[in-house]
Design a protein around this motif. Sequence first.
Motif, PDB file in Angstrom:
ATOM      1  N   ASN A   1       0.830  -1.196   0.000  1.00 56.39           N
ATOM      2  CA  ASN A   1       0.000   0.000   0.000  1.00 56.39           C
ATOM      3  C   ASN A   1       0.868   1.252   0.000  1.00 56.39           C
ATOM      4  O   ASN A   1       1.708   1.440   0.881  1.00 56.39           O
ATOM      5  N   ILE A   2       0.661   2.119  -0.983  1.00 53.71           N
ATOM      6  CA  ILE A   2       1.509   3.298  -1.140  1.00 53.71           C
ATOM      7  C   ILE A   2       1.400   4.234   0.057  1.00 53.71           C
ATOM      8  O   ILE A   2       2.394   4.786   0.526  1.00 53.71           O
ATOM      9  N   GLU A   3       0.188   4.440   0.568  1.00 57.62           N
ATOM     10  CA  GLU A   3       0.014   5.368   1.679  1.00 57.62           C
ATOM     11  C   GLU A   3       0.747   4.875   2.925  1.00 57.62           C
ATOM     12  O   GLU A   3       1.334   5.671   3.669  1.00 57.62           O
ATOM     13  N   LYS A   4       0.742   3.581   3.132  1.00 57.11           N
ATOM     14  CA  LYS A   4       1.441   3.019   4.287  1.00 57.11           C
ATOM     15  C   LYS A   4       2.958   3.159   4.129  1.00 57.11           C
ATOM     16  O   LYS A   4       3.659   3.520   5.078  1.00 57.11           O
ATOM     17  N   LEU A   5       3.444   2.895   2.926  1.00 60.28           N
ATOM     18  CA  LEU A   5       4.882   3.030   2.688  1.00 60.28           C
ATOM     19  C   LEU A   5       5.335   4.474   2.853  1.00 60.28           C
ATOM     20  O   LEU A   5       6.377   4.746   3.458  1.00 60.28           O
ATOM     21  N   VAL A   6       4.547   5.400   2.325  1.00 61.72           N
ATOM     22  CA  VAL A   6       4.883   6.818   2.439  1.00 61.72           C
ATOM     23  C   VAL A   6       4.929   7.241   3.901  1.00 61.72           C
ATOM     24  O   VAL A   6       5.840   7.957   4.327  1.00 61.72           O
ATOM     25  N   SER A   7       3.956   6.803   4.686  1.00 64.61           N
ATOM     26  CA  SER A   7       3.919   7.196   6.096  1.00 64.61           C
ATOM     27  C   SER A   7       5.118   6.654   6.859  1.00 64.61           C
ATOM     28  O   SER A   7       5.671   7.339   7.734  1.00 64.61           O
ATOM     29  N   VAL A   8       5.558   5.436   6.536  1.00 68.67           N
ATOM     30  CA  VAL A   8       6.725   4.848   7.202  1.00 68.67           C
ATOM     31  C   VAL A   8       7.997   5.623   6.837  1.00 68.67           C
ATOM     32  O   VAL A   8       8.797   5.977   7.720  1.00 68.67           O
ATOM     33  N   VAL A   9       8.181   5.903   5.548  1.00 68.98           N
ATOM     34  CA  VAL A   9       9.384   6.610   5.114  1.00 68.98           C
ATOM     35  C   VAL A   9       9.403   8.041   5.651  1.00 68.98           C
ATOM     36  O   VAL A   9      10.441   8.547   6.084  1.00 68.98           O
ATOM     37  N   LYS A  10       8.248   8.697   5.659  1.00 69.04           N
ATOM     38  CA  LYS A  10       8.193  10.054   6.200  1.00 69.04           C
ATOM     39  C   LYS A  10       8.484  10.059   7.702  1.00 69.04           C
ATOM     40  O   LYS A  10       9.135  10.977   8.203  1.00 69.04           O
ATOM     41  N   LYS A  11       8.014   9.044   8.409  1.00 65.39           N
ATOM     42  CA  LYS A  11       8.308   8.934   9.844  1.00 65.39           C
ATOM     43  C   LYS A  11       9.812   8.790  10.057  1.00 65.39           C
ATOM     44  O   LYS A  11      10.384   9.409  10.964  1.00 65.39           O
TER      45      LYS A  11
END
Length: 204
Positions: free
Chosen positions: A191-201
């Motif tokens: 899931n792109i949104e989940k990956l983005v949130s992890v990398v941004k964190k």
Amino acid sequence: MKTKLFLSLIAFAGISSCVTFKQFDSKAKTARETNYEASIIKKDGTIITGQTLKHKNYDPYDPNLVRVINSDKALTLDGKNYNDSNVIIFQDKKAFRKRYNDVFLIRLVRGKINLYYFDQTGYTKTYTYSSGPTKTNSVNNRTTTFFFEKNNDNILPIGIKELRNAIKDNAAALNLLNSYYPKDSYKKELNIEKLVSVVKKYNE
């Protein structure tokens, strides 16, 4: 009696940009470099900046998907043509792209860890013949592959195990990833949104 003819057209490509790139365009624009509008960076480190970049080496299904075609007119920056064979990075008004093998990945998140993606799709067409009109049914087989790069080093396709190892020095990001994906591998697309949130964190 009806007969069916199956014609598979499989290519490393993307479908219409209204389906693929639209999902990512706002993230891609945010992940661009901000100190110039357009640029080309060559393998020898030469950086050429300008205002307007156009690329002719786009995919026939989605013009946002760019491949290396070894053409002297593949890239045009402020009216001057450049061969893409020795280009590792270029940026236009839509996205920052970095070369990986023979494609230019689109960056979605910029920071200590960069997040990229590229689409691989194909069409399966089914033709149905009968005494009436011929019917055609097209099925899209799009898959999106995500990639990450830590400290502008080596670009790797994202596997949960590899990403987990890359962010293990950040407890908050690691815990977030584990809450989304407790296992090391999954059959379904990530899931792109989940990956983005992890990398941004991780990049905070």
